[in-house]
Motif scaffolding. Structure first.
Motif, PDB file in Angstrom:
ATOM      1  N   ARG A   1      28.012   5.066  63.653  1.00 25.76           N
ATOM      2  CA  ARG A   1      28.550   4.910  65.002  1.00 25.76           C
ATOM      3  C   ARG A   1      27.512   5.326  66.039  1.00 25.76           C
ATOM      4  O   ARG A   1      26.510   5.963  65.716  1.00 25.76           O
ATOM      5  CB  ARG A   1      29.798   5.783  65.174  1.00 25.76           C
ATOM      6  CG  ARG A   1      30.891   5.437  64.210  1.00 25.76           C
ATOM      7  CD  ARG A   1      32.244   5.904  64.646  1.00 25.76           C
ATOM      8  NE  ARG A   1      32.282   7.231  65.283  1.00 25.76           N
ATOM      9  CZ  ARG A   1      33.417   7.854  65.581  1.00 25.76           C
ATOM     10  NH1 ARG A   1      34.577   7.287  65.283  1.00 25.76           N
ATOM     11  NH2 ARG A   1      33.411   9.033  66.146  1.00 25.76           N
TER      12      ARG A   1
ATOM     13  N   MET B   1      30.361   6.337  59.293  1.00 20.75           N
ATOM     14  CA  MET B   1      31.792   6.135  59.045  1.00 20.75           C
ATOM     15  C   MET B   1      32.030   5.311  57.792  1.00 20.75           C
ATOM     16  O   MET B   1      31.165   4.572  57.349  1.00 20.75           O
ATOM     17  CB  MET B   1      32.419   5.399  60.252  1.00 20.75           C
ATOM     18  CG  MET B   1      32.971   6.315  61.313  1.00 20.75           C
ATOM     19  SD  MET B   1      34.483   7.137  60.780  1.00 20.75           S
ATOM     20  CE  MET B   1      35.698   5.845  61.099  1.00 20.75           C
ATOM     21  N   MET B   2      33.245   5.452  57.290  1.00 20.63           N
ATOM     22  CA  MET B   2      33.687   4.620  56.162  1.00 20.63           C
ATOM     23  C   MET B   2      34.924   3.844  56.593  1.00 20.63           C
ATOM     24  O   MET B   2      35.806   4.409  57.227  1.00 20.63           O
ATOM     25  CB  MET B   2      34.117   5.509  54.999  1.00 20.63           C
ATOM     26  CG  MET B   2      33.076   5.896  53.976  1.00 20.63           C
ATOM     27  SD  MET B   2      32.396   4.540  53.047  1.00 20.63           S
ATOM     28  CE  MET B   2      33.817   3.797  52.258  1.00 20.63           C
ATOM     29  N   ASP B   3      34.978   2.570  56.250  1.00 21.13           N
ATOM     30  CA  ASP B   3      36.200   1.793  56.452  1.00 21.13           C
ATOM     31  C   ASP B   3      36.779   1.529  55.064  1.00 21.13           C
ATOM     32  O   ASP B   3      36.304   0.658  54.332  1.00 21.13           O
ATOM     33  CB  ASP B   3      35.859   0.482  57.173  1.00 21.13           C
ATOM     34  CG  ASP B   3      37.106  -0.330  57.497  1.00 21.13           C
ATOM     35  OD1 ASP B   3      38.187   0.017  56.985  1.00 21.13           O
ATOM     36  OD2 ASP B   3      36.999  -1.301  58.260  1.00 21.13           O
TER      37      ASP B   3
ATOM     38  N   VAL C   1      39.552   2.035  63.657  1.00 20.82           N
ATOM     39  CA  VAL C   1      38.614   2.550  62.666  1.00 20.82           C
ATOM     40  C   VAL C   1      37.177   2.184  63.018  1.00 20.82           C
ATOM     41  O   VAL C   1      36.289   3.024  62.979  1.00 20.82           O
ATOM     42  CB  VAL C   1      38.956   2.001  61.257  1.00 20.82           C
ATOM     43  CG1 VAL C   1      37.934   2.472  60.238  1.00 20.82           C
ATOM     44  CG2 VAL C   1      40.344   2.437  60.843  1.00 20.82           C
ATOM     45  N   ARG C   2      36.965   0.949  63.399  1.00 17.63           N
ATOM     46  CA  ARG C   2      35.585   0.480  63.525  1.00 17.63           C
ATOM     47  C   ARG C   2      35.024   0.619  64.932  1.00 17.63           C
ATOM     48  O   ARG C   2      33.832   0.726  65.120  1.00 17.63           O
ATOM     49  CB  ARG C   2      35.474  -0.977  63.062  1.00 17.63           C
ATOM     50  CG  ARG C   2      35.942  -1.174  61.628  1.00 17.63           C
ATOM     51  CD  ARG C   2      35.569  -2.529  61.112  1.00 17.63           C
ATOM     52  NE  ARG C   2      34.139  -2.661  60.933  1.00 17.63           N
ATOM     53  CZ  ARG C   2      33.501  -2.356  59.806  1.00 17.63           C
ATOM     54  NH1 ARG C   2      34.161  -1.931  58.776  1.00 17.63           N
ATOM     55  NH2 ARG C   2      32.193  -2.501  59.743  1.00 17.63           N
TER      56      ARG C   2
ATOM     57  N   GLU D   1      36.003  12.829  62.282  1.00 12.03           N
ATOM     58  CA  GLU D   1      36.028  11.984  63.477  1.00 12.03           C
ATOM     59  C   GLU D   1      37.436  11.890  64.048  1.00 12.03           C
ATOM     60  O   GLU D   1      37.607  11.717  65.248  1.00 12.03           O
ATOM     61  CB  GLU D   1      35.420  10.616  63.209  1.00 12.03           C
ATOM     62  CG  GLU D   1      36.146   9.680  62.269  1.00 12.03           C
ATOM     63  CD  GLU D   1      37.269   8.889  62.898  1.00 12.03           C
ATOM     64  OE1 GLU D   1      37.152   8.552  64.086  1.00 12.03           O
ATOM     65  OE2 GLU D   1      38.259   8.624  62.205  1.00 12.03           O
TER      66      GLU D   1
ATOM     67  N   ARG E   1      43.858  -1.745  63.293  1.00  8.71           N
ATOM     68  CA  ARG E   1      43.034  -1.133  62.244  1.00  8.71           C
ATOM     69  C   ARG E   1      41.555  -1.334  62.563  1.00  8.71           C
ATOM     70  O   ARG E   1      40.750  -0.402  62.497  1.00  8.71           O
ATOM     71  CB  ARG E   1      43.397  -1.815  60.929  1.00  8.71           C
ATOM     72  CG  ARG E   1      42.497  -1.531  59.801  1.00  8.71           C
ATOM     73  CD  ARG E   1      42.986  -2.272  58.583  1.00  8.71           C
ATOM     74  NE  ARG E   1      42.060  -3.312  58.190  1.00  8.71           N
ATOM     75  CZ  ARG E   1      42.245  -4.098  57.133  1.00  8.71           C
ATOM     76  NH1 ARG E   1      43.351  -4.011  56.425  1.00  8.71           N
ATOM     77  NH2 ARG E   1      41.350  -4.986  56.809  1.00  8.71           N
ATOM     78  N   GLU E   2      41.214  -2.572  62.915  1.00 13.76           N
ATOM     79  CA  GLU E   2      39.829  -2.894  63.222  1.00 13.76           C
ATOM     80  C   GLU E   2      39.334  -2.065  64.412  1.00 13.76           C
ATOM     81  O   GLU E   2      38.245  -1.504  64.400  1.00 13.76           O
ATOM     82  CB  GLU E   2      39.750  -4.398  63.528  1.00 13.76           C
ATOM     83  CG  GLU E   2      38.425  -5.036  63.232  1.00 13.76           C
ATOM     84  CD  GLU E   2      38.155  -5.181  61.737  1.00 13.76           C
ATOM     85  OE1 GLU E   2      39.048  -4.834  60.929  1.00 13.76           O
ATOM     86  OE2 GLU E   2      37.037  -5.615  61.398  1.00 13.76           O
TER      87      GLU E   2
ATOM     88  N   TRP F   1      29.106   2.361  58.120  1.00  9.87           N
ATOM     89  CA  TRP F   1      28.182   2.037  59.210  1.00  9.87           C
ATOM     90  C   TRP F   1      27.984   3.278  60.063  1.00  9.87           C
ATOM     91  O   TRP F   1      28.723   4.250  59.942  1.00  9.87           O
ATOM     92  CB  TRP F   1      28.735   0.876  60.055  1.00  9.87           C
ATOM     93  CG  TRP F   1      29.853   1.259  60.961  1.00  9.87           C
ATOM     94  CD1 TRP F   1      29.764   1.539  62.293  1.00  9.87           C
ATOM     95  CD2 TRP F   1      31.231   1.427  60.616  1.00  9.87           C
ATOM     96  NE1 TRP F   1      30.994   1.874  62.792  1.00  9.87           N
ATOM     97  CE2 TRP F   1      31.911   1.809  61.784  1.00  9.87           C
ATOM     98  CE3 TRP F   1      31.964   1.302  59.429  1.00  9.87           C
ATOM     99  CZ2 TRP F   1      33.282   2.081  61.806  1.00  9.87           C
ATOM    100  CZ3 TRP F   1      33.327   1.573  59.458  1.00  9.87           C
ATOM    101  CH2 TRP F   1      33.968   1.944  60.629  1.00  9.87           C
TER     102      TRP F   1
ATOM    103  N   ARG G   1      41.427   3.961  70.327  1.00  8.91           N
ATOM    104  CA  ARG G   1      42.699   4.350  69.733  1.00  8.91           C
ATOM    105  C   ARG G   1      43.885   4.161  70.659  1.00  8.91           C
ATOM    106  O   ARG G   1      45.034   4.316  70.244  1.00  8.91           O
ATOM    107  CB  ARG G   1      42.633   5.820  69.300  1.00  8.91           C
ATOM    108  CG  ARG G   1      41.716   6.042  68.114  1.00  8.91           C
ATOM    109  CD  ARG G   1      41.811   7.472  67.652  1.00  8.91           C
ATOM    110  NE  ARG G   1      41.421   7.610  66.266  1.00  8.91           N
ATOM    111  CZ  ARG G   1      40.173   7.715  65.851  1.00  8.91           C
ATOM    112  NH1 ARG G   1      39.188   7.662  66.712  1.00  8.91           N
ATOM    113  NH2 ARG G   1      39.902   7.859  64.564  1.00  8.91           N
TER     114      ARG G   1
ATOM    115  N   HIS H   1      39.394   0.206  54.298  1.00  8.03           N
ATOM    116  CA  HIS H   1      40.065  -1.080  54.168  1.00  8.03           C
ATOM    117  C   HIS H   1      39.111  -2.156  53.669  1.00  8.03           C
ATOM    118  O   HIS H   1      39.530  -3.158  53.134  1.00  8.03           O
ATOM    119  CB  HIS H   1      40.621  -1.529  55.516  1.00  8.03           C
ATOM    120  CG  HIS H   1      41.500  -0.515  56.173  1.00  8.03           C
ATOM    121  ND1 HIS H   1      41.070   0.261  57.216  1.00  8.03           N
ATOM    122  CD2 HIS H   1      42.773  -0.148  55.928  1.00  8.03           C
ATOM    123  CE1 HIS H   1      42.052   1.065  57.602  1.00  8.03           C
ATOM    124  NE2 HIS H   1      43.093   0.844  56.825  1.00  8.03           N
ATOM    125  N   ARG H   2      37.834  -1.953  53.940  1.00  8.36           N
ATOM    126  CA  ARG H   2      36.883  -3.020  53.671  1.00  8.36           C
ATOM    127  C   ARG H   2      36.063  -2.789  52.403  1.00  8.36           C
ATOM    128  O   ARG H   2      35.507  -3.733  51.847  1.00  8.36           O
ATOM    129  CB  ARG H   2      35.947  -3.175  54.869  1.00  8.36           C
ATOM    130  CG  ARG H   2      35.170  -4.457  54.807  1.00  8.36           C
ATOM    131  CD  ARG H   2      34.236  -4.608  55.960  1.00  8.36           C
ATOM    132  NE  ARG H   2      34.913  -5.055  57.160  1.00  8.36           N
ATOM    133  CZ  ARG H   2      34.255  -5.423  58.264  1.00  8.36           C
ATOM    134  NH1 ARG H   2      32.949  -5.384  58.290  1.00  8.36           N
ATOM    135  NH2 ARG H   2      34.929  -5.795  59.329  1.00  8.36           N
TER     136      ARG H   2
END
Lengths: 137, 417, 258
Positions: free
Chosen positions: C140, C146-148, A70-71, C200, A66-67, C138, A75, C150-151
C-alpha cells in the motif's frame, strides 16, 4: 445387430442418470410457490440500498465493498439516502441481518450453494438478540 | 475428435494397459478429493518446506516437454532425415508432459477454484504469469503441429506451407518454457540454493538428457511391442544427444559445486551440505542424492564408450540411469534443497505422504495414458500407410493383414519441405 | 455517403486524439479531485509505517509473550499442534538465528539465545509482492504489505520468495484451532497464505497495532518512518539499529535496537 442389447442398455442407463434429479430421494420435491421464511431485522428499517436492488444485486455490492475496503482502503460507504455505513459484511450487514435466518434461508431456497463468505467471515454475537420472526410478504 | 477412432481399436494387451492406468488415475483422483476436502495438510509439506513433490515433478516434466526440441531441431533446422519418423513421438511426448505440468501445478494450489485469477488479474512482473503463458503457448503450438502433420501424413498430401514457421517458432519456445521455469526459482533473493545464473542452463542440459533418454526408451519399447522401428541411426543419434547433455549437465553441477564449496559462504554451503552430507542430524535425502550422482556417473561411463552406447542391452540401462538420476536430482533434491535450511536456519524434514504419492502417480498415469493413446494414433496412421516394419509383434490387430513393409523413408520428410 | 480512405484515416485519427485528450483530462481531473476528497489525510506528508523493536527492553522478561497473545486473539491466528502446519504472525526466534551475521565465535555470549520478536518486515521492495501471480499481496501507499485472502490462489510462491520466513499457509482449516474467535476479524480458510498485516484494521480506526499496545515494557515502538519527528525516527537517531538481512535490498520497515 449383435450390439443391440448394449445400445439399449446404454440408452437406458443414460435415461436413468439424466432423470435422476427428478426421482432421486436426495432431492425431495419442493413447493416452489412457498417463499422462504426470512427473519428481517426489527431494529432497523433502512438498508444500504433499496430492497429491490439488494434482492437482485447484493452480491455485486458486496464484491465492490470487498474490493474497495480491502484493496483501496476505502471503508466509508455513502448510501443512496445519504446515510454513511462501514463497508463491512460482519459489522454492517450482519449487524442487522441474521446469517442463518436470513442469508442461508434465501440461499437455500434459491439453490445458491456458492457463497463461501462464511468460511472466514463470522457472525457477530450481538445481533441475535432483539429479533422477532417476521415473514416476508 | 482427431483420429480418435484409432485409439479405441486395440488389442487386449492395449486395453489392459489402459485399464491399469485408469485405475491408478482413479486412485489419484480419490486422493485428490481427500486433499481438496482436508487441505494441503495431507501432504508432507510444511511452513518451511512449502513446495514439495508436486512442484518438483512440475519442474522435471517441463524439462521433458522442452526436450522435444532435441528431435525437432535437428530434423527441421539441419535436415537430419533420420529423425523423420520420431519427430511426432517427440511432439506427442511434449504435449503429454505439458498437460502433466499443468496438473501438477493445479494439485499444488490451495484454492484451485480460483486458478483463473492468474488470467483475471494478469501480473506481468510475476514469473508465474509468464510460465503460464509459455506453457500454454507451447501446448497450443505442439497440438497444432501434430494435428497438421499427422493429418497430412494420413491423407498422403504435403503439409501446408504455413506450418513450417510454426514449427520453427516451437524451437525457441521450447527453450523458453524451461528457462522461464528456472527463472521461477533463480530470481528469489532469499534462497541461495536457487539464486544462481547457472540454474536455467542446468535445467536445459538436464532436460536434454532426460527427455531424449525417455524417448529412446519409448522407441525401444515400441520396437518390441509394435512393428514400429524408429531406425537404429535415429536411436544412436539420440543416444549421442543424451551423452552430450549428460556431460554438460554434470559439468554445470560441478561448476556450481565449485563456486559454492570453494567460496564457502555459509548460507550457500548449507544447502549442499544438507543434500549431500546431512545437516543438524538430518540425513534423509543424503542416500538419494548420492544415488543420483552414482547413477549419473554410471550412465555417463556407459554412454561414453561407443560400443556400449550402441549396445541394445546397455543403451536402455544407460537411459534408465540417466532418467532416474535426473529425476532424483531435479524431481526431489532441487526443490527441497532450496527450502532447507529455512531463512531462520531451521532444518525441517520433508517426506511425501501416501496421498501425495498417490496424486503424483495418478498424474503420471494420466501422462502415460496420453502418451499411449497418442502413439497408438500415430502408429496406426503409419500402419495404414504400410510403413511399419516387422509387424509380427504388433499389438494392433489390423496390422497383421498388412505386408511387412520394407523400411521406407518417412512421408513426413517429403511433406515438410 | 461515401467515405474515402483519406477521410477515414483523418476521422479515425481525430477520434483517437479526442479520446486521448478526454482520457488525459479525466486523469488530471481525477488526481485533483482525489487530493481534495481526502482532507483527513495529510497529502503533503508521506506515510511509511514502521516499527522499532528495543531488544534491550524486550529481553527483560524472556517469558513474556503478551504481544504474541494480543496479536493471535485480535486476528484469529490458530494454534495448531503440528509445527509443520503452524501459522505465525508475530513470534520469537533465538537471536543467533535471526541475526546470523552477528554470531561470531567470540561475540556470541551477550545475545545468544535471547528471543527476538519477528513479524512481516513490510519491506519497501517486497519480494513476495513481486512474485505473486494474482496481486493478492501488494504494497500500500503507506508501506503496509497487504494480503487479499479473497484473491489468493494458494500457490505459495510468496512463501518461497520471502527471505524472512514471515508467511504462513493454511495447510488445514484453521477454525477448529482457534480457541475464541474474534467476530470482528475474519478467520482464514484452508488454502490461503497469511501474515502480519501491521494491524491495518486498527490503524484505520486510529489505533496502534495490538502487539504495540500489549507490550508491558513498551519495547515495540510504532510510527511513521517518513516523518523525521516520529517516535521511531527519534529512537533510530539515538541508538544503533539493525534490520534483518538489509543486504538483500528489500528495505525492511522493522528495526531492531541491539
Amino acid at each position: 445387430m449383435r450390439d443391440r442389447i448394449w445400445i439399449i442398455a446404454g440408452l437406458a442407463l443414460f435415461a436413468v442418470v439424466v432423470t435422476a434429479p427428478f426421482w432421486s430421494e436426495r432431492t425431495p420435491a419442493k413447493d416452489l410457490t412457498k417463499v422462504p421464511n426470512l427473519v428481517l431485522p426489527v431494529n432497523q428499517k433502512d438498508c444500504v440500498a433499496p430492497v429491490s436492488y439488494m434482492r437482485a444485486s447484493h452480491m455485486v455490492l458486496l464484491l465492490r465493498w470487498r474490493e474497495e475496503a480491502v484493496r483501496q482502503g476505502q471503508r466509508r460507504y455513502v448510501a443512496f439516502d445519504g446515510k454513511v455505513y462501514d463497508k463491512s459484511l460482519t459489522k454492517t450487514c450482519l449487524g442487522c441481518h441474521n446469517k442463518e435466518q436470513f442469508c442461508d434461508r434465501c440461499h437455500t431456497y434459491a439453490g445458491v450453494s456458492g457463497p463461501y463468505c462464511w468460511n472466514c467471515h463470522n457472525q457477530p454475537q450481538t445481533n441475535v438478540a432483539g429479533i422477532s420472526p417476521r415473514s416476508m410478504p | 475428435m482427431f483420429m480418435f477412432e484409432k485409439a479405441i481399436a486395440g488389442s487386449r494387451r492395449y486395453w489392459t494397459w489402459l485399464f491399469g492406468l485408469l485405475c491408478v488415475t482413479a486412485a489419484g483422483f480419490i486422493s485428490y478429493l481427500y486433499q481438496l476436502n482436508v487441505g494441503l495438510g495431507v501432504t508432507g509439506m510444511s511452513r518451511d518446506v512449502s513446495w514439495g513433490l508436486y512442484i518438483a515433478q512440475f519442474t522435471f516434466f517441463v524439462g521433458v516437454a522442452a526436450s522435444a526440441v532435441m528431435v525437432v531441431l535437428p530434423y527441421y533446422l539441419h535436415d537430419y532425415k533420420q529423425f523423420g519418423r520420431i519427430t511426432i513421438l517427440g511432439e506427442f511426448l511434449a504435449i503429454s508432459a505439458v498437460i502433466m505440468c499443468c496438473l501438477f501445478i493445479f494439485v499444488d494450489l490451495g484454492q484451485p477454484m480460483r486458478v483463473l485469477n492468474i488470467i483475471l488479474y494478469p501480473t506481468p512482473w510475476s514469473l508465474m504469469f509468464w510460465d503460464m503463458i509459455s506453457l500454454s503457448g507451447y501446448l497450443v503450438l505442439n497440438v497444432i503441429i501434430t494435428l497438421v502433420m499427422l493429418t497430412a501424413e494420413r491423407e498422403e498430401v504435403p503439409a501446408p506451407g504455413w506450418i513450417k514457421p510454426v514449427i520453427l517458432l516451437s524451437i525457441p519456445w521450447a527453450v523458453s518454457i524451461h528457462t522461464v521455469t528456472a527463472f521461477l526459482y533463480s530470481g528469489l533473493p532469499g534462497r541461495a540454493f536457487w539464486l544462481t545464473a547457472i540454474l536455467a542452463p542446468r535445467f536445459l542440459a538436464s532436460a536434454f538428457a532426460s527427455g531424449p533418454a525417455l524417448l529412446i526408451l519409448f522407441c525401444l519399447v515400441l520396437r518390441r511391442l509394435t512393428g514400429f522401428d524408429a531406425g537404429q541411426k535415429a536411436i544412436e543419434k539420440l543416444a549421442v544427444i543424451v551423452t552430450y547433455a549428460t556431460i554438460i549437465n554434470i559439468f554445470f553441477i560441478l561448476v556450481e559445486a565449485f563456486t559454492v564449496l570453494y567460496g564457502r559462504i555459509p548460507g550457500d554451503v548449507q544447502h549442499l551440505e544438507y543434500l549431500y552430507w546431512g545437516l543438524d542430524g538430518n540425513y534423509h535425502l543424503v542416500p538419494w542424492m548420492w544415488l543420483s550422482i552414482s547413477l549419473g556417473v554410471a550412465a555417463l561411463i556407459l554412454l561414453l564408450v561407443p560400443a556400449w552406447r550402441t549396445s541394445p542391452s546397455l543403451l536402455p540401462v544407460a537411459c534408465v540411469f540417466v532418467f532416474l538420476s535426473l529425476w532424483l536430482d531435479k524431481g526431489l533434491g532441487l526443490i527441497v534443497g532450496g527450502f532447507v535450511p529455512s531463512p531462520l536456519e531451521a532444518v525441517t524434514q520433508y517426506t511425501p505422504t501416501l496421498p501425495e504419492w498417490s496424486i503424483v502417480m495418478g498424474i503420471w498415469a494420466i501422462g502415460a495414458l496420453l502418451i499411449t493413446v497418442f502413439y497408438k494414433i500415430a502408429l496406426s496412421v503409419r500402419e495404414e500407410l504400410g510403413e511399419l516394419a516387422g509387424v509380427q509383434h504388433s499389438i494392433v490387430p489390423e496390422a497383421e493383414s498388412h505386408q511387412a513393409a520394407p523400411s521406407i523413408v518417412s512421408t513426413r520428410m517429403q511433406q515438410a519441405d | 455517403m461515401k467515405i474515402t480512405r483519406k477521410d477515414f484515416l483523418r476521422l479515425s485519427g481525430l477520434s483517437f486524439l479526442a479520446a486521448g485528450t478526454l482520457e488525459a483530462a479525466r486523469a488530471v481531473a481525477g488526481s485533483d479531485s482525489s487530493a481534495q476528497n481526502s482532507p483527513g489525510k495529510p497529502s503533503a506528508q508521506p506515510v511509511r509505517w514502521g516499527m522499532v523493536v528495543d531488544v534491550q527492553k524486550c529481553r527483560k522478561d524472556q517469558g513474556c509473550d503478551a504481544c504474541i497473545g494480543a496479536c493471535n486473539s485480535a486476528h484469529n491466528v490458530p494454534h495448531l499442534a503440528d509445527p509443520k502446519h503452524e501459522v505465525k504472525w508475530i513470534w520469537t526466534e533465538p537471536f543467533e538465528n535471526v541475526f546470523p551475521f552477528e554470531q561470531s565465535e567470540y561475540a556470541q555470549q551477550t545475545d545468544a539465545g535471547i528471543p527476538i520478536p519477528l513479524m512481516c518486515n513490510h519491506c519497501a521492495s517486497p519480494p513476495c509482492v513481486h512474485v505473486c501471480p494474482t496481486q493478492a499481496t501488494w504494497k500500500r501507499d503507506d508501506g503496509i504489505v497487504m494480503m487479499d485472502w479473497h484473491r489468493c490462489i494458494g500457490c505459495r510462491y510468496c512463501m518461497a520468495a520471502c527471505p524472512y520466513g514471515s508467511r504462513s499457509f493454511n495447510w488445514v482449516d484453521p477454525r477448529p484451532a482457534i480457541a475464541h474467535i474474534n467476530p470482528d476479524f475474519p478467520t482464514r480458510t484452508k488454502g490461503v497464505v497469511e501474515k502480519c498485516n501491521f494491524c491495518e484494521e486498527r490503524l484505520a480506526q486510529g489505533l496502534r497495532p495490538a502487539c504495540v499496545e500489549a507490550c508491558p515494557e513498551k519495547a515495540l515502538v510504532f510510527g511513521n518512518l517518513a516523518d523525521p519527528n516520529s517516535e521511531p525516527r527519534q529512537l533510530l537517531r539515538k541508538r544503533f539499529a539493525v534490520q534483518r538481512e538489509p543486504e538483500l535490498g528489500t528495505g525492511p520497515s522493522i528495526y531492531y535496537l541491539v
